[in-house]
Design a protein around this motif. Sequence first.
Motif, mmCIF file in Angstrom:
data_model
loop_
_atom_site.group_PDB
_atom_site.id
_atom_site.type_symbol
_atom_site.label_atom_id
_atom_site.label_comp_id
_atom_site.label_asym_id
_atom_site.label_seq_id
_atom_site.Cartn_x
_atom_site.Cartn_y
_atom_site.Cartn_z
ATOM 1 N N ALA A 2 0.829 -1.207 0.000
ATOM 2 C CA ALA A 2 0.000 0.000 0.000
ATOM 3 C C ALA A 2 0.863 1.257 0.000
ATOM 4 O O ALA A 2 0.590 2.220 -0.734
ATOM 5 N N SER A 22 -1.823 2.525 -7.786
ATOM 6 C CA SER A 22 -1.686 2.501 -6.330
ATOM 7 C C SER A 22 -2.006 1.133 -5.735
ATOM 8 O O SER A 22 -1.494 0.788 -4.662
ATOM 9 N N VAL A 23 -2.848 0.347 -6.393
ATOM 10 C CA VAL A 23 -3.222 -0.960 -5.851
ATOM 11 C C VAL A 23 -2.375 -2.092 -6.423
ATOM 12 O O VAL A 23 -2.443 -3.227 -5.949
ATOM 13 N N THR A 75 -1.725 -5.934 -4.854
ATOM 14 C CA THR A 75 -2.262 -7.085 -5.580
ATOM 15 C C THR A 75 -1.174 -8.121 -5.815
ATOM 16 O O THR A 75 -1.418 -9.327 -5.727
ATOM 17 N N TRP A 115 -8.618 -3.499 -9.127
ATOM 18 C CA TRP A 115 -9.216 -3.483 -7.799
ATOM 19 C C TRP A 115 -10.091 -4.704 -7.554
ATOM 20 O O TRP A 115 -10.193 -5.177 -6.414
ATOM 21 N N PHE A 152 -7.739 -7.351 -6.485
ATOM 22 C CA PHE A 152 -7.270 -7.098 -5.125
ATOM 23 C C PHE A 152 -8.296 -7.548 -4.095
ATOM 24 O O PHE A 152 -7.970 -8.280 -3.150
#
Length: 338
Positions: A204, A247-248, A252, A305, A308
């Motif tokens: 993160a 950002s993710v 992931t 996302w 994730f």
Amino acid sequence: MGIDCFCRAEELGYFACSKHIRALAWPTILVGWVAQSASLGMKDSWGPLKALAVASAVNGIGDIVLCIFLGYGIAGAAWATMVSQVVAAYMMIETLNKKGYNGFTFSVPSWNEVLTILGLAAPLFVMMISRVAFWALVTYFATSLGTNVVAAHQVMIQSYGMCSVWGQPLSQTAQSFMPELIYGINRNLSKARILLSSLVIIGATLGLVLGIVGTSVPWFFPNIFTPDQTVIQEMHKVLIPYFIALSVSPGTHSLDGALLAGRDLKFISLSTFGCFSLGAVLLILARNGGYGLPGCWFALVGFQWARFFLNLQRLLSPDGVLYSEDMNRYNLEKLKEA
């Protein structure tokens, strides 16, 4: 006109020749990848790092000697790359040999071993193909939006790829350290969960840093990539989805590594394929709705996302690899001594 056509044909011939030269190293590359994975699985990252450093030096020196001093051009660069890959594979095999293995032996796998390999490789193949196919699909839809849009997309997608690679070590760390904690002799699921928490927190943090840096460069310094203001405007339109998707990405990667370490291969392959299918529908809706390049990138946001949250939900589930006490799911077998 005739001279231009001749030069173009000669250039294409050089490219084809370079591809054939690089193809000679593919068997060695595959062996090197296997040796590298074995070293990482034994928590040895220095061996692959040394091999990569030496291979990079060989490639750089080879490029200078063959391309600049001897004038071999593209073919010389191809030969330098091929030699560096062979050197890297040899060094990685030697790293295994120093640990007591004989990496130069050759044996024909039994039918049961082939089935075991297929059982591991087939789900991974589905997962990787789904990811690559979605990236290709995003680029395919972007190509129908005009030359300037394609140019902007190429800049952003290449930048995204360079930044997202930084999350790969998190996946490698999970795959190297988690297996023994999940189903090894010293099995300890609480430590595995702590390790996953640390990797997710690092992911993160790294994702935010990469998102800020990766977004700032095309925002404040777009002329690095192109002086065309139309292309720059198209680039700026996707900065928000670019940041959200990037950002993710490291997080992931860490979750992917944990699922692979726990051999939850069926889930990760089916979930990735499901995300690919959902992303394809979003891309079609974005194109039909006239949302342009931002629509394509928001589809990428949904793809990243969704992966994730699905992976996180699976790992936190009571039936997940980090909580379940059922050892039968792993189908562990005794490994033969090399």
